[in-house]
Scaffold this motif. Structure first.
Motif, mmCIF file in Angstrom:
data_model
loop_
_atom_site.group_PDB
_atom_site.id
_atom_site.type_symbol
_atom_site.label_atom_id
_atom_site.label_comp_id
_atom_site.label_asym_id
_atom_site.label_seq_id
_atom_site.Cartn_x
_atom_site.Cartn_y
_atom_site.Cartn_z
ATOM 1 N N LEU A 85 0.840 -1.200 0.000
ATOM 2 C CA LEU A 85 0.000 0.000 0.000
ATOM 3 C C LEU A 85 0.873 1.246 0.000
ATOM 4 C CD1 LEU A 85 -2.615 -0.883 2.794
ATOM 5 C CD2 LEU A 85 -2.851 -1.223 0.331
ATOM 6 N N VAL A 86 0.354 2.299 -0.617
ATOM 7 C CA VAL A 86 0.972 3.623 -0.544
ATOM 8 C C VAL A 86 -0.094 4.577 -0.015
ATOM 9 C CG1 VAL A 86 2.145 5.462 -1.793
ATOM 10 C CG2 VAL A 86 2.430 3.085 -2.543
ATOM 11 N N ILE A 87 0.061 5.035 1.215
ATOM 12 C CA ILE A 87 -0.886 5.958 1.837
ATOM 13 C C ILE A 87 -0.360 7.387 1.666
ATOM 14 C CG2 ILE A 87 -2.114 6.587 3.940
ATOM 15 C CD1 ILE A 87 -2.720 3.751 2.980
ATOM 16 N N HIS A 88 -1.208 8.293 1.241
ATOM 17 C CA HIS A 88 -0.767 9.681 1.081
ATOM 18 C C HIS A 88 -0.239 10.206 2.423
ATOM 19 C CE1 HIS A 88 -0.727 13.956 0.192
ATOM 20 N NE2 HIS A 88 -0.976 13.681 -1.084
ATOM 21 N N LEU A 123 -2.967 4.220 -2.697
ATOM 22 C CA LEU A 123 -2.759 3.347 -3.846
ATOM 23 C C LEU A 123 -2.417 1.945 -3.365
ATOM 24 C CD1 LEU A 123 -0.523 5.699 -6.025
ATOM 25 C CD2 LEU A 123 -2.862 5.012 -6.589
ATOM 26 N N LEU A 124 -2.894 0.944 -4.091
ATOM 27 C CA LEU A 124 -2.507 -0.444 -3.856
ATOM 28 C C LEU A 124 -1.785 -0.932 -5.099
ATOM 29 C CD1 LEU A 124 -5.484 -0.013 -2.447
ATOM 30 C CD2 LEU A 124 -5.292 -2.459 -2.023
ATOM 31 N N LYS A 125 -0.597 -1.467 -4.918
ATOM 32 C CA LYS A 125 0.118 -2.092 -6.027
ATOM 33 C C LYS A 125 -0.132 -3.592 -5.979
ATOM 34 C CE LYS A 125 4.586 -2.693 -8.295
ATOM 35 N NZ LYS A 125 6.070 -2.571 -8.173
ATOM 36 N N LEU A 126 -0.601 -4.145 -7.080
ATOM 37 C CA LEU A 126 -0.868 -5.568 -7.169
ATOM 38 C C LEU A 126 0.401 -6.336 -7.512
ATOM 39 C CD1 LEU A 126 -4.210 -5.365 -9.200
ATOM 40 C CD2 LEU A 126 -3.914 -5.422 -6.706
ATOM 41 N N VAL A 127 0.449 -7.594 -7.099
ATOM 42 C CA VAL A 127 1.624 -8.430 -7.371
ATOM 43 C C VAL A 127 1.785 -8.644 -8.869
ATOM 44 C CG1 VAL A 127 2.610 -10.738 -7.078
ATOM 45 C CG2 VAL A 127 1.554 -9.570 -5.124
ATOM 46 N N GLU A 128 0.667 -8.895 -9.563
ATOM 47 C CA GLU A 128 0.704 -9.159 -10.994
ATOM 48 C C GLU A 128 -0.192 -8.173 -11.745
ATOM 49 O OE1 GLU A 128 2.635 -11.234 -12.495
ATOM 50 O OE2 GLU A 128 3.415 -12.275 -10.701
ATOM 51 N N PRO A 129 0.204 -7.760 -12.935
ATOM 52 C CA PRO A 129 -0.666 -6.890 -13.739
ATOM 53 C C PRO A 129 -1.972 -7.593 -14.083
ATOM 54 C CG PRO A 129 1.577 -6.939 -14.625
ATOM 55 C CD PRO A 129 1.497 -8.024 -13.596
ATOM 56 N N VAL A 130 -3.039 -6.829 -14.138
ATOM 57 C CA VAL A 130 -4.353 -7.342 -14.523
ATOM 58 C C VAL A 130 -4.461 -7.324 -16.040
ATOM 59 C CG1 VAL A 130 -6.841 -6.928 -14.396
ATOM 60 C CG2 VAL A 130 -5.399 -6.585 -12.372
ATOM 61 N N THR A 131 -4.819 -8.456 -16.618
ATOM 62 C CA THR A 131 -4.902 -8.552 -18.079
ATOM 63 C C THR A 131 -6.333 -8.748 -18.587
ATOM 64 O OG1 THR A 131 -4.474 -10.944 -17.988
ATOM 65 C CG2 THR A 131 -2.568 -9.489 -18.242
#
Length: 274
Positions: A85-88, A123-131
């Motif tokens: 997670l990225v918190i402002h 923001l949440l960064k996912l482990v894998e890109p969504v396709t």
């Protein structure tokens, strides 16, 4: 204090995006299938986010900070692992002392002041890109005032005539509604839940249980992400107040204010396979 009590308290001036509907229309007019927005993200338990890049989800900070950890989210019916997670840094979580005061007195004035001065975005960064799902593009214009917004959510529902109670379910069926933005400045834009004859044909507002969900503005034939439901302006005793009533206002995190922060954080992180 339990999480339920905290969420019920914040509902007075901070929750979001379920859809509360007009009392004079059938609920079926607001129901939509999942195909309405495949990029809608379900947080564990309650709360939403929106896919804005193959590996990134944006949401309201308060939708994720009450949980100790978020390992996965669900999108398009599939569980997606979360890397981090990225918190402002400008997000301000209400202190326990203030919460205790409101539970004692029912006066949430200072909570609204705190919320209005907070950067409620993450923001949440996912482990894998969504396709299998297309991301939603960001609305970067600063002309939100008077525009018609579409809101989508699965949280608590009710009607403008009677609202809903804090203990009502915070995850129901997917609904969408529309409203006209009445103010836009700095971090926020807001709209008022009107009743007929002033209301839009499918007027509605946000409610408990789907914080961080999408508020969209149409440009040509594309709906762009303009806001994230964050807090509701409502007066009265915070301990007994019903939400979702006509005349209350929903305030949304203004995406155009945070475009640079969003893009700089996404660009600074290596992508999977990169």
């Amino acid at each position: 204090m339990t999480r339920f009590l905290l969420l019920a308290l914040l509902a007075v001036s901070s929750t979001s995006s379920a859809v509360v509907i007009r009392h004079d229309l059938d609920d079926s007019k607001y129901r939509v299938p999942a195909s309405e927005l495949p990029a809608l993200v379900d947080m564990p338990g309650e709360g939403h986010g929106v896919l804005i890049a193959p590996q990134w989800v944006v949401t309201a900070a308060h939708a994720v900070t009450w949980q100790t950890e978020i390992k996965a989210v669900v999108m398009n019916g599939i569980s997606r692992e979360v890397e981090h997670l990225v918190i402002h840094p400008g997000y301000r979580k209400p202190p326990q002392e203030l919460i205790n005061q409101i539970l004692t007195t029912g006066d949430a004035t200072l909570l609204r002041v705190l919320l209005a001065s907070s950067d409620d975005i993450a923001l949440l960064k996912l482990v894998e890109p969504v396709t299998d799902v297309s991301p939603v593009a960001l609305y970067e214009g600063e002309d939100e005032l008077s525009q018609i917004a579409k809101i989508i959510g699965k949280g608590a529902t009710g009607t403008g005539a009677i609202g809903y109670a804090a203990h009502d379910s915070h995850r129901t069926e997917l609904r969408r509604a529309f409203n006209q933005i009445t103010s836009a400045h700095g971090r926020w834009f807001c709209y008022v839940f009107d009743k007929a004859p002033s209301a839009l044909p499918l007027e509605g507002m946000t409610g408990n249980g789907d914080s961080g969900g999408p508020t969209l503005i149409q440009v040509n034939d594309q709906w762009l992400l303009a806001g994230l439901p964050s807090w509701t302006a409502a007066s009265g005793d915070a301990r007994t107040l019903r939400l979702g009533l006509y005349g209350q206002s929903s305030c949304n995190v203004r995406i155009s204010h945070y475009v640079d922060w969003i893009e700089s954080n996404m660009s600074s992180q290596p992508q999977a396979g990169g």
